[in-house]
Design a protein around this motif. Structure first.
Motif, PDB file in Angstrom:
ATOM      1  N   TRP A  80       0.805  -1.216   0.000  1.00 10.66           N
ATOM      2  CA  TRP A  80       0.000   0.000   0.000  1.00 10.66           C
ATOM      3  C   TRP A  80       0.839   1.267   0.000  1.00 10.66           C
ATOM      4  N   GLU A  81       2.160   1.143   0.042  1.00  9.04           N
ATOM      5  CA  GLU A  81       3.004   2.325   0.171  1.00  9.04           C
ATOM      6  C   GLU A  81       3.933   2.519  -1.016  1.00  9.04           C
ATOM      7  N   LYS A  82       3.608   1.890  -2.113  1.00  7.81           N
ATOM      8  CA  LYS A  82       4.465   2.036  -3.287  1.00  7.81           C
ATOM      9  C   LYS A  82       4.316   3.449  -3.858  1.00  7.81           C
ATOM     10  N   PRO A  83       5.428   4.145  -4.087  1.00  6.51           N
ATOM     11  CA  PRO A  83       5.308   5.476  -4.699  1.00  6.51           C
ATOM     12  C   PRO A  83       4.819   5.346  -6.136  1.00  6.51           C
ATOM     13  N   THR A  84       4.014   6.276  -6.566  1.00  7.16           N
ATOM     14  CA  THR A  84       3.465   6.201  -7.919  1.00  7.16           C
ATOM     15  C   THR A  84       4.067   7.238  -8.854  1.00  7.16           C
ATOM     16  N   ILE A  85       4.698   8.271  -8.334  1.00  4.85           N
ATOM     17  CA  ILE A  85       5.337   9.259  -9.209  1.00  4.85           C
ATOM     18  C   ILE A  85       6.764   8.792  -9.451  1.00  4.85           C
ATOM     19  N   ASN A  86       6.909   7.848 -10.369  1.00  7.14           N
ATOM     20  CA  ASN A  86       8.207   7.222 -10.615  1.00  7.14           C
ATOM     21  C   ASN A  86       8.648   7.349 -12.063  1.00  7.14           C
ATOM     22  N   SER A  87       7.918   8.148 -12.843  1.00  3.66           N
ATOM     23  CA  SER A  87       8.242   8.269 -14.257  1.00  3.66           C
ATOM     24  C   SER A  87       7.677   9.581 -14.790  1.00  3.66           C
ATOM     25  N   PHE A  88       8.038   9.909 -16.022  1.00  2.00           N
ATOM     26  CA  PHE A  88       7.551  11.131 -16.645  1.00  2.00           C
ATOM     27  C   PHE A  88       6.030  11.139 -16.723  1.00  2.00           C
ATOM     28  N   GLU A  89       5.447  10.036 -17.236  1.00  2.00           N
ATOM     29  CA  GLU A  89       4.008  10.054 -17.455  1.00  2.00           C
ATOM     30  C   GLU A  89       3.202   9.950 -16.179  1.00  2.00           C
ATOM     31  N   SER A  90       3.820   9.540 -15.076  1.00  2.00           N
ATOM     32  CA  SER A  90       3.066   9.467 -13.828  1.00  2.00           C
ATOM     33  C   SER A  90       3.216  10.734 -12.988  1.00  2.00           C
ATOM     34  N   GLY A  91       3.925  11.738 -13.524  1.00  2.00           N
ATOM     35  CA  GLY A  91       3.918  13.023 -12.844  1.00  2.00           C
ATOM     36  C   GLY A  91       5.250  13.567 -12.403  1.00  2.00           C
ATOM     37  N   MET A  92       6.358  13.066 -12.964  1.00  2.00           N
ATOM     38  CA  MET A  92       7.662  13.650 -12.650  1.00  2.00           C
ATOM     39  C   MET A  92       7.619  15.174 -12.813  1.00  2.00           C
ATOM     40  N   GLY A 104       1.063   6.629 -36.069  1.00  2.00           N
ATOM     41  CA  GLY A 104       0.555   5.283 -35.880  1.00  2.00           C
ATOM     42  C   GLY A 104      -0.193   5.108 -34.568  1.00  2.00           C
ATOM     43  N   PRO A 105      -0.439   3.854 -34.146  1.00  2.00           N
ATOM     44  CA  PRO A 105      -1.155   3.595 -32.900  1.00  2.00           C
ATOM     45  C   PRO A 105      -0.391   4.097 -31.677  1.00  2.00           C
ATOM     46  N   CYS A 106      -1.104   4.773 -30.793  1.00  2.00           N
ATOM     47  CA  CYS A 106      -0.560   5.300 -29.532  1.00  2.00           C
ATOM     48  C   CYS A 106      -1.506   4.814 -28.438  1.00  2.00           C
ATOM     49  N   ILE A 107      -1.063   3.805 -27.693  1.00  2.00           N
ATOM     50  CA  ILE A 107      -1.981   3.028 -26.869  1.00  2.00           C
ATOM     51  C   ILE A 107      -1.518   3.003 -25.411  1.00  2.00           C
ATOM     52  N   GLY A 108      -2.466   3.018 -24.486  1.00  2.00           N
ATOM     53  CA  GLY A 108      -2.193   2.756 -23.073  1.00  2.00           C
ATOM     54  C   GLY A 108      -1.107   3.632 -22.499  1.00  2.00           C
ATOM     55  N   TYR A 109      -0.043   2.991 -21.976  1.00  2.00           N
ATOM     56  CA  TYR A 109       1.064   3.741 -21.389  1.00  2.00           C
ATOM     57  C   TYR A 109       1.618   4.769 -22.362  1.00  2.00           C
ATOM     58  N   GLY A 110       1.655   4.437 -23.642  1.00  2.00           N
ATOM     59  CA  GLY A 110       2.153   5.389 -24.628  1.00  2.00           C
ATOM     60  C   GLY A 110       1.325   6.650 -24.658  1.00  2.00           C
ATOM     61  N   LEU A 111       0.016   6.505 -24.606  1.00  2.00           N
ATOM     62  CA  LEU A 111      -0.876   7.666 -24.602  1.00  2.00           C
ATOM     63  C   LEU A 111      -0.766   8.440 -23.293  1.00  2.00           C
ATOM     64  N   THR A 112      -0.572   7.733 -22.184  1.00  2.00           N
ATOM     65  CA  THR A 112      -0.394   8.423 -20.908  1.00  2.00           C
ATOM     66  C   THR A 112       0.833   9.328 -20.960  1.00  2.00           C
ATOM     67  N   ILE A 140      -5.692   4.308 -14.761  1.00  2.00           N
ATOM     68  CA  ILE A 140      -5.547   5.135 -13.561  1.00  2.00           C
ATOM     69  C   ILE A 140      -4.974   6.513 -13.893  1.00  2.00           C
ATOM     70  N   VAL A 141      -3.700   6.585 -14.244  1.00  2.00           N
ATOM     71  CA  VAL A 141      -3.083   7.893 -14.473  1.00  2.00           C
ATOM     72  C   VAL A 141      -3.746   8.600 -15.654  1.00  2.00           C
ATOM     73  N   GLY A 142      -4.073   7.867 -16.690  1.00  2.00           N
ATOM     74  CA  GLY A 142      -4.783   8.473 -17.812  1.00  2.00           C
ATOM     75  C   GLY A 142      -6.122   9.049 -17.399  1.00  2.00           C
ATOM     76  N   ALA A 143      -6.802   8.357 -16.479  1.00  2.00           N
ATOM     77  CA  ALA A 143      -8.103   8.835 -16.003  1.00  2.00           C
ATOM     78  C   ALA A 143      -7.965  10.089 -15.152  1.00  2.00           C
ATOM     79  N   ILE A 144      -6.839  10.233 -14.480  1.00  2.00           N
ATOM     80  CA  ILE A 144      -6.593  11.439 -13.689  1.00  2.00           C
ATOM     81  C   ILE A 144      -6.289  12.625 -14.597  1.00  2.00           C
ATOM     82  N   ARG A 145      -5.492  12.381 -15.605  1.00  2.00           N
ATOM     83  CA  ARG A 145      -4.964  13.465 -16.422  1.00  2.00           C
ATOM     84  C   ARG A 145      -5.883  13.885 -17.577  1.00  2.00           C
ATOM     85  N   LEU A 146      -6.520  12.908 -18.228  1.00  2.00           N
ATOM     86  CA  LEU A 146      -7.216  13.197 -19.483  1.00  2.00           C
ATOM     87  C   LEU A 146      -8.369  14.190 -19.352  1.00  2.00           C
ATOM     88  N   PRO A 147      -9.230  14.104 -18.303  1.00  2.00           N
ATOM     89  CA  PRO A 147     -10.321  15.080 -18.221  1.00  2.00           C
ATOM     90  C   PRO A 147      -9.837  16.521 -18.133  1.00  2.00           C
TER      91      PRO A 147
END
Length: 257
Positions: A80-92, A104-112, A140-147
């Motif tokens: 339950w304590e794993k940090p989530t801001i560990n990359s560019f797309e998760s909020g660096m 071309g196709p831009c899917i999932g993590y790529g779109l995030t 998750i992260v896409g749902a936070i950011r996209l709206p």
């Protein structure tokens, strides 16, 4: 072979996903290379603007379902304590300008990852998709950011159906900033990157940080924070150079200090 390449030219860093044989799907090894590239860009004082792009016909097929271990990064701590801001797309926290050049196709993590870029330049052949709900997994992260990026209903169109979205539709809702023909994509991204390098890089970063942080602040707190950032930027050599250039009617020679 590096799964992500980093090239710096005239203050523009190009970060390229380089696993075309696997449709640039993100596995643990690619994730490590990608995180390292963004860390390098953030710490490189000679790198003022980044372009995020990919080799091959597919921009990114999302997480590698055949080799997914480590694709979201490595963590320390309990379940339950794993940090989530560990990359560019998760909020660096990165306040240098960033551009996504998508084909071309831009899917999932790529779109995030694309969602965290300031400017999205897409080929007319680009296709965007969050397919997670079609396999029973929430986004998750896409749902936070996209709206925040495209508005509620437009975001839900992508997030809740899992259906692909054309480049034209993505441009219509504001996900894509500029749409170009496939052969013009890389040149247009570099042209815009070089336009960005004409401005003072430290002033750009201060401005972007103010825009980013004040989104969650009240008005008075926002203005006070902005004025502090103005004083911080005002102490740099680039401010003095900008004023001299204006007085001498010449182009400023920014040094990023």
């Amino acid at each position: 072979m590096a799964l992500v390449t980093y090239e710096l030219d005239d203050h523009v860093a190009t970060i390229t996903l380089n696993r075309p044989d696997a449709r640039n799907a993100i596995n643990g090894a690619l994730r490590e290379d990608l995180n390292a590239a963004w860390e390098r860009f953030r710490g490189d004082e000679d790198a003022w603007v980044a372009i995020l792009t990919a080799n091959g016909d597919v921009y990114c097929a999302g997480g590698d379902l055949k080799d997914g271990e480590g694709s979201v990064g490595t963590f320390a701590g309990t379940f339950w304590e794993k940090p989530t801001i560990n990359s560019f797309e998760s909020g660096m926290e990165l306040f240098k300008p960033t551009i996504a050049a998508v084909h071309g196709p831009c899917i999932g993590y790529g779109l995030t990852g694309v969602l965290f870029c300031d400017f999205v330049i897409a080929s007319t052949e680009a296709v965007f998709r969050f397919p997670e709900v079609t396999i029973g997994v929430p986004t998750i992260v896409g749902a936070i950011r996209l709206p925040q990026r495209v508005g509620w209903a437009n975001a839900m169109e992508l997030l809740l159906t899992g259906e692909p979205m054309s480049a034209e539709r993505a441009k219509e809702i504001g996900l894509v900033w500029r749409l170009v023909e496939p052969d013009d994509l890389q040149a247009e991204a570099r042209r815009w990157a070089h336009t960005l390098t004409k401005a003072a890089p430290l002033a750009q970063r201060a401005t972007k940080e103010v825009a980013w942080r004040t989104a969650d602040m009240g008005w008075v707190e926002s203005v006070r924070f902005g004025e502090v950032m103005r004083k911080v930027a005002g102490a740099t050599e680039d401010v003095r150079e900008g004023l001299r250039a204006w007085q001498e009617k010449r182009t400023p020679r920014w040094r990023g200090r």
